[in-house]
Write a protein that holds these residues in place. Structure first.
Motif, PDB file in Angstrom:
ATOM      1  N   LYS A   1       6.033 -35.002 -72.448  1.00 16.20           N
ATOM      2  CA  LYS A   1       6.533 -34.828 -71.043  1.00 16.20           C
ATOM      3  C   LYS A   1       7.744 -33.863 -71.166  1.00 16.20           C
ATOM      4  CE  LYS A   1       5.625 -39.380 -69.202  1.00 16.20           C
ATOM      5  NZ  LYS A   1       6.299 -40.518 -68.641  1.00 16.20           N
ATOM      6  N   SER A   2       8.503 -33.722 -72.107  1.00 13.91           N
ATOM      7  CA  SER A   2       9.760 -32.884 -72.177  1.00 13.91           C
ATOM      8  C   SER A   2       9.722 -31.846 -73.487  1.00 13.91           C
ATOM      9  CB  SER A   2      10.759 -33.726 -71.945  1.00 13.91           C
ATOM     10  OG  SER A   2      11.081 -34.299 -70.883  1.00 13.91           O
ATOM     11  N   PRO A   3      10.193 -30.718 -73.307  1.00 16.62           N
ATOM     12  CA  PRO A   3      10.406 -29.908 -74.626  1.00 16.62           C
ATOM     13  C   PRO A   3      11.349 -30.455 -75.602  1.00 16.62           C
ATOM     14  CG  PRO A   3      11.828 -28.676 -72.616  1.00 16.62           C
ATOM     15  CD  PRO A   3      10.822 -30.074 -72.175  1.00 16.62           C
ATOM     16  N   ASN A   4      11.412 -29.819 -76.610  1.00 16.07           N
ATOM     17  CA  ASN A   4      12.319 -30.209 -77.796  1.00 16.07           C
ATOM     18  C   ASN A   4      14.047 -29.982 -77.338  1.00 16.07           C
ATOM     19  OD1 ASN A   4      11.925 -27.239 -77.698  1.00 16.07           O
ATOM     20  ND2 ASN A   4      13.358 -27.094 -79.403  1.00 16.07           N
ATOM     21  N   THR A   5      14.174 -29.236 -76.301  1.00 17.72           N
ATOM     22  CA  THR A   5      15.502 -29.161 -75.771  1.00 17.72           C
ATOM     23  C   THR A   5      15.745 -30.145 -74.824  1.00 17.72           C
ATOM     24  OG1 THR A   5      14.713 -27.417 -74.168  1.00 17.72           O
ATOM     25  CG2 THR A   5      15.464 -26.648 -76.258  1.00 17.72           C
ATOM     26  N   GLU A   6      14.873 -30.939 -74.353  1.00 17.26           N
ATOM     27  CA  GLU A   6      15.366 -32.215 -73.543  1.00 17.26           C
ATOM     28  C   GLU A   6      14.717 -33.378 -74.081  1.00 17.26           C
ATOM     29  OE1 GLU A   6      13.392 -31.192 -69.594  1.00 17.26           O
ATOM     30  OE2 GLU A   6      14.426 -29.047 -69.750  1.00 17.26           O
ATOM     31  N   HIS A   7      14.936 -33.497 -75.384  1.00 13.40           N
ATOM     32  CA  HIS A   7      14.601 -34.987 -76.051  1.00 13.40           C
ATOM     33  C   HIS A   7      13.482 -35.375 -76.035  1.00 13.40           C
ATOM     34  CE1 HIS A   7      19.068 -34.940 -75.828  1.00 13.40           C
ATOM     35  NE2 HIS A   7      19.084 -35.299 -74.618  1.00 13.40           N
TER      36      HIS A   7
END
Length: 276
Positions: free
Chosen positions: A256-262
């Motif tokens: 659901k989220s990219p690497n920059t948002e865990h």
């Protein structure tokens, strides 16, 4: 497709663009999630294109005690087990020399490695971050004079707009001997050269066999073309929200989220019901 979360899983993590926040940082959210899964008996493996010296800190940060996949599968080793049978892949030096010399007018720079020895064609501060040279011995100059053995792989920095010409030459002359891929996006002219056996998927298959983990219980996370093999092999191949379209098409699901948002931590917490 992975279905039984109560069985032991092998969780395979790419680093850059996947489990790392940026080039040199893994956030506590990811570390804590991995450590909780380790305590529950799951096996966690790093699978990266980086050399060991540039991935060691994250291995230690997560408290791992498992084998590691470096150079995209050209090296599979165990940092703590001297009895572990390493897997090593090397590119024939004569092929590398031919590609470099025949396509020299299209190449601005290039480098390769043998263990912790880095061989660079010419110094260029703009590519220092690619070399991971800290902790390594650096040799600069003509490869005919510096390179003494077959390297794990070879990175070519082509002149702008000339990368495809170099790839065409490799494909035409060395199709069954060496493989190639460009890094895509803003890095279309960076070409990675490797052996046909160098694949994260092949490496993971071997480690799963050694651990007695069924393919269905393997979960792999990735974001780029060098992750395709392991996402295809895994029972559950997970593309990052920030992954390339090519990777998303192959994956079974997307975070659901990219690497920059865990993104990795969030996915694993939900999948294994860690917050319940």
């Amino acid at each position: 497709m992975v279905t039984n979360i109560n069985k032991q899983h092998m969780i395979v993590l790419d680093l850059d663009g996947t489990s790392l926040y940026d080039w040199k940082t893994m956030k506590d959210e990811t570390v804590n999630t991995i450590q909780e899964l380790k305590e529950k008996g799951h096996i966690v493996i790093i699978a990266t294109g980086r050399p060991y010296r540039a991935s060691k800190q994250f291995y230690e940060q997560m408290g791992l005690d498992t084998p590691m996949i470096n150079y995209n599968g050209a090296l599979v080793h165990h940092p703590f087990d001297q009895n572990f049978k390493q897997i090593k892949q090397h590119i024939p030096t004569n092929a590398i020399m031919d590609v470099f010399e025949s396509q020299n007018k299209h190449i601005s720079n290039a480098f390769c490695e043998i263990g912790d020895h880095v061989f660079l064609y010419k110094e260029d501060d703009s590519i220092n971050s690619l070399l991971h040279a800290e902790g390594a011995s650096l040799y600069v100059g003509d490869f005919k004079e510096t390179l003494w053995d077959d390297p794990n792989g070879f990175i070519i920095l082509a002149e702008k707009g000339k990368g495809q010409l170099v790839e065409n030459y490799i494909e035409d002359k060395y199709k069954d001997i060496i493989g190639h891929r460009n890094w895509g996006g803003d890095h279309q002219d960076i070409i990675e050269v490797f052996t046909p056996q160098t694949c994260k998927g092949i490496a993971i298959k071997e480690l799963a066999k050694q651990y007695g983990v069924q393919r269905e219980q393997v979960i792999a996370f990735g974001d780029a073309s060098n992750d395709l093999g392991m996402l295809e092999y895994a029972g559950l191949g997970v593309a990052m929200h920030n992954a390339s379209d090519e990777v998303k098409q192959v994956a079974d699901t997307i975070t659901k989220s990219p690497n920059t948002e865990h993104g990795v931590a969030e996915f694993l917490q939900d999948y294994f019901n860690l917050n319940n």
